[in-house]
Design a protein around this motif. Structure first.
Motif, PDB file in Angstrom:
ATOM      1  N   HIS A  18       0.827  -1.210   0.000  1.00  0.00           N
ATOM      2  CA  HIS A  18       0.000   0.000   0.000  1.00  0.00           C
ATOM      3  C   HIS A  18       0.859   1.256   0.000  1.00  0.00           C
ATOM      4  O   HIS A  18       1.195   1.793   1.059  1.00  0.00           O
ATOM      5  CB  HIS A  18      -0.918  -0.040   1.226  1.00  0.00           C
ATOM      6  N   LYS A 104      -8.274  -2.039  -6.479  1.00  0.00           N
ATOM      7  CA  LYS A 104      -8.521  -1.210  -5.303  1.00  0.00           C
ATOM      8  C   LYS A 104      -9.931  -0.663  -5.382  1.00  0.00           C
ATOM      9  O   LYS A 104     -10.320  -0.055  -6.388  1.00  0.00           O
ATOM     10  CB  LYS A 104      -7.513  -0.065  -5.290  1.00  0.00           C
ATOM     11  N   THR A 110     -11.622   9.665  -0.546  1.00  0.00           N
ATOM     12  CA  THR A 110     -10.327  10.046   0.016  1.00  0.00           C
ATOM     13  C   THR A 110      -9.556  10.798  -1.055  1.00  0.00           C
ATOM     14  O   THR A 110     -10.160  11.284  -2.019  1.00  0.00           O
ATOM     15  CB  THR A 110      -9.576   8.814   0.568  1.00  0.00           C
ATOM     16  N   HIS A 139     -10.424   0.305   0.635  1.00  0.00           N
ATOM     17  CA  HIS A 139     -10.474   1.437   1.560  1.00  0.00           C
ATOM     18  C   HIS A 139     -11.838   1.301   2.233  1.00  0.00           C
ATOM     19  O   HIS A 139     -12.849   1.758   1.722  1.00  0.00           O
ATOM     20  CB  HIS A 139     -10.335   2.754   0.804  1.00  0.00           C
ATOM     21  N   HIS A 195      -5.384  -0.330   5.679  1.00  0.00           N
ATOM     22  CA  HIS A 195      -5.249   0.555   6.849  1.00  0.00           C
ATOM     23  C   HIS A 195      -6.270   0.329   7.978  1.00  0.00           C
ATOM     24  O   HIS A 195      -7.109   1.174   8.257  1.00  0.00           O
ATOM     25  CB  HIS A 195      -5.197   2.036   6.460  1.00  0.00           C
ATOM     26  N   ASN A 241      -6.246   9.421   6.434  1.00  0.00           N
ATOM     27  CA  ASN A 241      -7.451   8.600   6.274  1.00  0.00           C
ATOM     28  C   ASN A 241      -7.087   7.126   6.348  1.00  0.00           C
ATOM     29  O   ASN A 241      -6.303   6.679   5.534  1.00  0.00           O
ATOM     30  CB  ASN A 241      -8.078   8.830   4.884  1.00  0.00           C
TER      31      ASN A 241
HETATM   32 ZN    ZN Z   1      -7.324   4.540   1.794  1.00  0.00          ZN
END
Ligand code: ZN
Ligand code: NCD
Ligand code: ZN
Length: 435
Positions: A18, A104, A110, A139, A195, A241
Motif C-alpha cells: 500500500h 482497489k 479520500t 479502503h 489501513h 485517512n
Molecule cells: Zn485509503
C-alpha cells in the motif's frame, strides 16, 4: 563482488502492499524514482502502488502507460493496482491480464475523489473480479458520515486539531469491513482490508476469517504507535485517512498483528508537500504522510523493545504479503519470488528520524525527531545492490520490475449456497413442466 556483513542482520526485503507514488499526475509530491528510492532506503524491495494517480488507473491503456513510467524509474520491484468501480467494470478481465497486481475499491472518499460504488455495484464488481483470482484491496470506510461531521465543524469555525478527534467514528470502518466480508463471502472474491486503524475492526475481520472468507488485513506503524494524544503536537501533519485512533487501540492492534488476525504491515505511504500539510485551516491539510522509508526501522525498534518477536515481524512485513498476493514460492517449484530481495540492517545502531533526510519528496511526517534502533546498510533487489553502504546505487534506476509476471492467483470459487438451491429448483421446475 563480496560484502562484509559482519554484525548485520539479513532480513527478507519488505513487501509494502500500500503506497501512493503519485506518478503520473502529482509528481510534485512524489514520483517513481523518489518513491522507490525511499523504499530502497527503508529496506522495502517490493511496493504495490495505488491507482489514485492522474488519470485514475481504470483502463488497460492507462495501466500500460503507468507501467512504462515505473519500468523506467523504479529502483525496486513493484505491482500496480487498478481501480475497481463503474469506470473499470468493463475492463476487469483486460486489466487482470494486462498486468495489475490487484484491484482497489474505495468504499469512501479520500485523496483523488474517486467515486464509491454502492452495495449493489460492489456486488457486481466482486462477481466480475472473482474469476480473475486477483485480490481486491478495500479502503473500507464509508466516509459520508465523516464528511458530514467535518462540514459541520468547518462551518462552526472549529479549526483546532482536537476537533478532528471526534469527527470520525470507527463504526463506519466496522460497518464497511462487515459489508465487504459479506459480499466477498457471497461471491468468493478475495479481499484485503487496507489501513486497519481501530480495535473495533478486528471483530468483523476475525469473524470473516472464521467463516472461511479469503480475507487479509493490514495495519501501519502510525496506528500502532501514534494516537489522538499526538494531534496537538502534529496538527495537520498527522491528518490521515483513516485517522489515528485513541491510544487504547494500540494493544489490541499489536496483539492482532502477533496472532495473525492482522496479516501484514503496510505503510499507506501518502506523501504531500509541507505546504499542503500545514495549511492554516486544518480541514484543508491533505491527508496522509510518507512511511515507506521508516516502517522497518520503526518496527525493528519495537522488536528491540520486546513488543514483537522478529519472526512475527518478518511474517508481517514479507511472508504474509507474498502469500496474500500470490508471490510466495509454490511448494517444490523453483520460482522467482524466492530471489534475493534482502535488507541488511545494523540492529544495534540508534538514530533519529529527520524528515529532511528522508528520500520521499514529501519531507514532512509525524515521525520527525523520533528515536529508532536499526539502521539500514544495504538493500538488494533480485541479487543486485540498490543501496550499498547506505548510499543509493544511482545506476539501478530502472532495475525495478513489475511482479505481476510471477504472481499466481487461481480463480476464486463463489461460495454462494443460494446459487445451488436456485439451480436445483430450476431443474425440479423444468422436470415438473416436462412431466
Ligand atoms: Zn485509503
Ligand atoms: C491517501 C492518499 O493521499 O492518496 N491518503 C490517506 O490519508 N491515506 C489515500 C488513502 O489511502 O485513503
Ligand atoms: Zn492509501
Amino acid at each position: 563482488e563480496t560484502l562484509d556483513a559482519t554484525g548485520l542482520a539479513i532480513l527478507p526485503g519488505g513487501i509494502d502492499v500500500h503506497v501512493h507514488f503519485r506518478d503520473p499526475g502529482y509528481t510534485h509530491k512524489e514520483d517513481w524514482a523518489s518513491g522507490t528510492s525511499a523504499a530502497a532506503f527503508g529496506g522495502v524491495t517490493t511496493v504495490f502502488d495505488m491507482p489514485n494517480t492522474i488519470p485514475t488507473v481504470a483502463t488497460p491503456e492507462i495501466l500500460a502507460a503507468k507501467h512504462a513510467i515505473a519500468d523506467e524509474k523504479a529502483f525496486v520491484d513493484y505491482g500496480l493496482y487498478a481501480v475497481l468501480g463503474e469506470e473499470s467494470l468493463d475492463h476487469v478481465e483486460a486489466l487482470a491480464e494486462g498486468g495489475v497486481i490487484g484491484f482497489k475499491l474505495y468504499m469512501g472518499n479520500t485523496f483523488g475523489r474517486i467515486p464509491s460504488p454502492d452495495t449493489g455495484a460492489m456486488l457486481e464488481l466482486f462477481e466480475r473480479v472473482a474469476p480473475t483470482g486477483k485480490r481486491v484491496s478495500l479502503h473500507a470506510e464509508t466516509n459520508t458520515i465523516m464528511e458530514r461531521r467535518e462540514k459541520r465543524l468547518r462551518e462552526a469555525g472549529r479549526n483546532d486539531p482536537l476537533a478532528h478527534l471526534d469527527s470520525r467514528p470507527a463504526v463506519v470502518a466496522v460497518e464497511a469491513v462487515e459489508r465487504a466480508a459479506t459480499l466477498a463471502e457471497w461471491t468468493g472474491a478475495r479481499i484485503h482490508i487496507l489501513h486497519i486503524s481501530s480495535k473495533e475492526e478486528l471483530r468483523p475481520l476475525a469473524e470473516a476469517k472464521a467463516r472461511g472468507v479469503d480475507i487479509t488485513g493490514e495495519t501501519g506503524p502510525h496506528y500502532l504507535m501514534l494516537s489522538t494524544d499526538d494531534y496537538a503536537r502534529c496538527k495537520g501533519v498527522i491528518r490521515v485517512n483513516p485517522p489515528v485512533r485513541e491510544a487504547d487501540c494500540h494493544e489490541p492492534l499489536w496483539n492482532a498483528l502477533k496472532d495473525g488476525t492482522i496479516d501484514m504491515i503496510a505503510t499507506d505511504h501518502a506523501p504531500h508537500t509541507p505546504e499542503e500539510k500545514t495549511r492554516s485551516v486544518i480541514w484543508n491539510c491533505d491527508c496522509g504522510f510518507p512511511g515507506v522509508e521508516t516502517q522497518m526501522p520503526l518496527m525493528l525498534t519495537a522488536v528491540a523493545e520486546g513488543r514483537m518477536d522478529i519472526r512475527d515481524y518478518v511474517r508481517a512485513s514479507s511472508e504474509a504479503p507474498a502469500k496474500s498476493f500470490g508471490l510466495y514460492p509454490q511448494k517444490g517449484a523453483i520460482l522467482p519470488g524466492a530471489d534475493a530481495d534482502l535488507a541488511l540492517f545494523d540492529l544495534s545502531e540508534e538514530w533519529v528520524i529527520d524528515d529532511f533526510k528522508l528520500h520521499s519528496l514529501s519531507r514532512i511526517s509525524p515521525w520527525h525527531g523520533r528515536k529508532v534502533k536499526g539502521k539500514l546498510k544495504h538493500t538488494l533487489v533480485r541479487g543486485a545492490f540498490v543501496v550499498r553502504d547506505g548510499a543509493l546505487v544511482e545506476t539501478m534506476k530502472g532495475h525495478g520490475r513489475s511482479v505481476h509476471t510471477i504472481q499466481r492467483m487461481p480463480p476464486a470459487e463463489p461460495r454462494n449456497t443460494h446459487k445451488t438451491i436456485a439451480a436445483v429448483t430450476a431443474a425440479q421446475i423444468s422436470a415438473a413442466v416436462t412431466a
